[in-house]
Design a protein around this motif. Structure first.
Motif, PDB file in Angstrom:
ATOM      1  N   LEU A   1       0.822  -1.223   0.000  1.00  0.00           N
ATOM      2  CA  LEU A   1       0.000   0.000   0.000  1.00  0.00           C
ATOM      3  C   LEU A   1       0.849   1.264   0.000  1.00  0.00           C
ATOM      4  CD1 LEU A   1      -2.935  -0.815   2.462  1.00  0.00           C
ATOM      5  CD2 LEU A   1      -2.641  -1.397   0.050  1.00  0.00           C
TER       6      LEU A   1
ATOM      7  N   SER B   1       1.353   3.657  -3.368  1.00  0.00           N
ATOM      8  CA  SER B   1       0.779   5.022  -3.259  1.00  0.00           C
ATOM      9  C   SER B   1       1.872   6.055  -3.486  1.00  0.00           C
ATOM     10  CB  SER B   1       0.176   5.247  -1.868  1.00  0.00           C
ATOM     11  OG  SER B   1      -0.758   4.257  -1.600  1.00  0.00           O
TER      12      SER B   1
ATOM     13  N   TYR C   1      -6.659  -4.444  -2.479  1.00  0.00           N
ATOM     14  CA  TYR C   1      -6.230  -3.045  -2.635  1.00  0.00           C
ATOM     15  C   TYR C   1      -4.863  -2.916  -3.306  1.00  0.00           C
ATOM     16  CZ  TYR C   1      -9.862  -0.361  -0.160  1.00  0.00           C
ATOM     17  OH  TYR C   1     -11.027   0.278   0.200  1.00  0.00           O
ATOM     18  N   GLU C   2      -3.918  -3.804  -2.962  1.00  0.00           N
ATOM     19  CA  GLU C   2      -2.596  -3.665  -3.579  1.00  0.00           C
ATOM     20  C   GLU C   2      -2.675  -3.888  -5.090  1.00  0.00           C
ATOM     21  OE1 GLU C   2      -3.692  -5.777  -1.242  1.00  0.00           O
ATOM     22  OE2 GLU C   2      -2.057  -7.105  -0.641  1.00  0.00           O
TER      23      GLU C   2
ATOM     24  N   LEU D   1      -4.123  -0.746  -6.667  1.00  0.00           N
ATOM     25  CA  LEU D   1      -3.104   0.311  -6.745  1.00  0.00           C
ATOM     26  C   LEU D   1      -2.112   0.016  -7.870  1.00  0.00           C
ATOM     27  CD1 LEU D   1      -2.325   0.980  -2.960  1.00  0.00           C
ATOM     28  CD2 LEU D   1      -3.589   2.466  -4.511  1.00  0.00           C
TER      29      LEU D   1
ATOM     30  N   GLN E   1      -3.835   0.668   7.187  1.00  0.00           N
ATOM     31  CA  GLN E   1      -3.929   0.848   5.735  1.00  0.00           C
ATOM     32  C   GLN E   1      -3.917   2.324   5.324  1.00  0.00           C
ATOM     33  OE1 GLN E   1      -6.197  -2.421   3.475  1.00  0.00           O
ATOM     34  NE2 GLN E   1      -7.661  -1.629   4.938  1.00  0.00           N
TER      35      GLN E   1
ATOM     36  N   ILE F   1      -0.949   4.405   3.298  1.00  0.00           N
ATOM     37  CA  ILE F   1      -1.145   5.098   2.019  1.00  0.00           C
ATOM     38  C   ILE F   1      -0.728   6.573   2.147  1.00  0.00           C
ATOM     39  CG2 ILE F   1      -2.931   5.888   0.382  1.00  0.00           C
ATOM     40  CD1 ILE F   1      -4.388   3.203   0.940  1.00  0.00           C
TER      41      ILE F   1
END
Ligand SMILES: Cc1cc2nc3c(=O)[nH]c(=O)nc-3n(C[C@H](O)[C@H](O)[C@H](O)COP(=O)(O)OP(=O)(O)OC[C@H]3O[C@@H](n4cnc5c(N)ncnc54)[C@H](O)[C@@H]3O)c2cc1C
Length: 360
Positions: free
Chosen positions: A10, A14, A105-106, A109, A275, A279
């Protein structure tokens, strides 16, 4: 500038997205063969602990051009103690998947990153730092920070969890607090849908918890959650994790090395949320590298939230089951409920000020 990011999680990803926004690319090194190549777990982001930003997903999208699609949004969180049950209601945040799931989520991204992600590259900081003008340490592991500078460990945590199948309400999460069963720890259920979710028990590895038989505890948690949720639960993929470090480092930046995510140590000690802050730290590091802001200044708020949350955790750890019942019961009162979940009052700040009046 030649920028290396160690870790495509993350914080690292980001950071890369933000660097690209300002016209820079980085070399991203990832030790696994794919981004997110690990067991699927459900995680949450909740505004309860990071007010005044009340919608992390909207905030990231509107302010930082980072777009995340959660699995579900949370409308109700149940709090179950030994003899009481209560709930908070409202827009309480989001649930998302991590790991091998395509919606993790990874993975989301990584799709937004244009910089090269070098897979199966487990790099060592000592080697990389000689070849790059800037290094962003984003390995998700405070041990890598400890090899470079001091890292203050608040505690290490043990987890056991599983994906479970059943008949659930997709936007209702559950938490269980029982000091006799899980001393100073908790269990939680995060639904992914009406049919699937993640059940997890987590506790700090304090001396007094060393005798806990994790498998036995897990069986009891399964019974308890099955009773609360009123159904037999079918267990799919189990996972277990020990020695997960919660703490903070001393220096956010040393020379041109930036420590982000868990390497900065910004996990919220109260609920284990890391998390959103991971980020943010990735974004802040990139903004500093691009000359837009100062990383050391920007992360002070993350350190402060960490300290406030640790204070809250230490307070709650001292409670007996009777006292936890009383806290749970107090959530039946509308004004208390509103204070915790429905207002922009920073609970962490208030509790921390009461506990350490001289600190601010
Ligand atoms: C079981 C569990 C439940 C959690 N639940 C929540 C929750 O509900 N809400 C929440 O907000 N937070 C939660 N967290 C915490 C959250 O997951 C972390 O704070 C966050 O993922 C940290 O992000 P990061 O970028 O620092 O690390 P990560 O996202 O873990 O990324 C680190 C990456 O670096 C790679 N890497 C490591 N070493 C190297 C190397 N030497 N070279 C190259 N690559 C390397 C790894 O493979 C990985 O891809 C939970 C954590 C756990 C373990």
């Amino acid at each position: 500038m030649k920028i290396a990011i160690i870790g495509a999680g993350l914080a690292g990803l980001s950071c890369a997205i933000t660097l690209e926004k300002y016209g820079y690319q980085a070399d991203i090194f990832e030790k696994r063969k794919k981004v997110g190549d690990r067991p699927v777990v459900g995680e949450a982001m909740s505004p309860i602990l990071h007010t005044p930003i009340d919608d992390a997903i909207k905030y990231l999208s509107e302010n930082h051009n980072i777009h995340l699609k959660p699995t579900t949004n949370i409308q109700k969180i149940y709090i179950h103690s030994l003899n009481e049950s209560s709930y908070l209601e409202g827009h309480l945040g989001y649930i998302n998947k991590r790991g091998k799931d395509p919606e993790a989520y990874e993975k989301q991204l990584a799709e937004q990153v244009k910089s090269p992600i070098h897979l199966k590259k487990q790099v060592r900081y000592e080697d990389i730092s000689k070849k790059y003008t800037h290094v962003v340490l984003a390995t998700g592991d405070p041990i890598d920070t400890q090899n470079i500078q001091s890292f203050d460990t608040a505690f290490k945590a043990s987890f056991k969890g599983a994906t479970i199948k059943g008949d659930f309400i997709h936007n209702e999460a559950h938490t269980w607090y029982d000091n006799e069963l899980v001393p100073k720890g908790m269990a939680y259920f995060l639904p992914f849908s009406n049919a699937e979710g993640n059940l997890v028990v987590v506790y700090p590895q304090y001396k007094e918890n060393r005798t806990i038989d994790k498998n036995n505890l897990w069986k009891k948690i399964l019974q308890k959650s099955s009773h609360t949720l009123g159904q037999e639960l079918s267990i799919r993929k189990e996972f277990s994790l020990d020695n997960y470090v919660v703490g903070k480092n001393k220096y956010p930046r040393i020379g041109n090395t930036f420590f982000v995510g868990n390497c900065l140590g910004v996990i919220n000690p109260f609920l284990g949320f890391g998390q959103f802050t991971s980020i943010l730290s990735g974004i802040y590091a990139a903004e500093d590298i691009c000359g837009e802001s100062n990383y050391e200044d920007k992360v002070q708020i993350l350190y402060k939230n960490y300290h406030d949350s640790l204070t809250l955790r230490r307070k709650l750890e001292g409670l007996t089951n009777n006292q936890i019942d009383m806290v749970t019961k107090s959530l039946h009162l509308k004004p208390v409920r509103k204070l915790v979940a429905g207002s922009h009052v920073n609970i962490l700040k208030i509790i921390s000020s009461i506990s350490h009046p001289a600190r601010r």
